[in-house]
Design an enzyme around this catalytic site. Sequence first.
Site, short mmCIF file in Angstrom:
data_model
loop_
_atom_site.label_atom_id
_atom_site.label_comp_id
_atom_site.label_asym_id
_atom_site.label_seq_id
_atom_site.Cartn_x
_atom_site.Cartn_y
_atom_site.Cartn_z
N ASN A 9 0.85 -1.19 0.00
CA ASN A 9 0.00 0.00 0.00
C ASN A 9 0.89 1.24 0.00
OD1 ASN A 9 -1.92 1.98 0.39
ND2 ASN A 9 -2.39 1.40 2.50
N LYS A 11 0.06 4.23 -0.23
CA LYS A 11 -0.63 5.37 0.38
C LYS A 11 -0.45 6.61 -0.52
CE LYS A 11 -0.29 3.23 4.87
NZ LYS A 11 -0.17 3.41 6.34
N HIS A 98 -9.50 0.48 5.19
CA HIS A 98 -8.22 0.75 5.85
C HIS A 98 -8.45 1.68 7.04
CE1 HIS A 98 -4.11 2.18 6.51
NE2 HIS A 98 -3.70 1.12 5.85
N GLU A 100 -6.99 4.20 8.08
CA GLU A 100 -6.91 5.63 7.77
C GLU A 100 -8.19 6.12 7.11
OE1 GLU A 100 -2.13 5.08 7.29
OE2 GLU A 100 -3.36 5.38 5.50
N GLU A 170 -5.15 -5.20 10.87
CA GLU A 170 -4.27 -4.09 11.21
C GLU A 170 -4.34 -3.80 12.71
OE1 GLU A 170 -4.40 -0.59 8.21
OE2 GLU A 170 -6.47 -1.12 8.62
N GLY A 176 3.09 3.09 13.56
CA GLY A 176 3.59 4.44 13.76
C GLY A 176 3.59 4.91 15.20
N SER A 216 3.05 -2.84 10.64
CA SER A 216 4.49 -2.52 10.59
C SER A 216 5.34 -3.75 10.31
CB SER A 216 4.94 -1.85 11.90
OG SER A 216 4.26 -0.63 12.09
#
Length: 253
Positions: A9, A11, A98, A100, A170, A176, A216
């Site tokens: 991905n 992004k 996702h 986000e 996820e 992050g 990650s």
Amino acid sequence: MRKKIVAGNWKMNLLPEEGKILTSEIVNMAADEVPGDVTLVICPPYIHLDNVRKLIGDQDKVFMGAQNCHSEDSGAYTGEISAPMLKAMGAKYVILGHSERREYFSESDEFLAKKTDKVLSEGLTPIFCCGESLEQREGGDFVEFVTGQLTNSLFHLSAEEFSKIVIAYEPIWAIGTGLTASPEQAQEMHAAIRKHIAGKYGEEIANNISILYGGSCKPDNAKEIFACADVDGGLIGGASLKSRDFVDIAKSY
């Protein structure tokens, strides 16, 4: 047998020429280095789709996906893109839900159910994301939260339709934040997801659904994570922007 998938991905990153270079490197390296039973998926921003499609060509190891799509075929939805458009551009996969998109664009489970229906109706494969926040993880109800996302968005599907889904777990709290999900934590959630699917659709379908890990994942931890019994690959963020890292992750089986 479950398909092994490593999806990148990108992004909102890379200009056109940068995308061409990265795609070319991945395609060339994959041909020589990636095991034949591993599928790579490149999910770039929309401006890269035509270039990525041409660079992938007709080889059978790397495929193109998109990062999102709308639930309607067309209409007054400024800034959106439809599943028929993505199909026409050569996409085979579409990331849906996702973290986000859920956080920044307030995408609900109900809206994602409609998106899933649309993607499937076009013959594309949804990579459906689910996951919990740090607050939910520390609160102890994270399994119920994540399985609830699947129930609300996917459990209206027929068994045949559901069998075409790819799940991506996820752990939002490990993206992050400086925190890292252990292989044991990844396996625990993947197993819980598979058990939840089996309760609705039966063991056969549950055992054949690919569940990717999206927290990650990097070359130095991919082998340990991919060794988990219920982890079937990864949804890769930052590491997918470096061809060497992305291909090394795919070689971690």
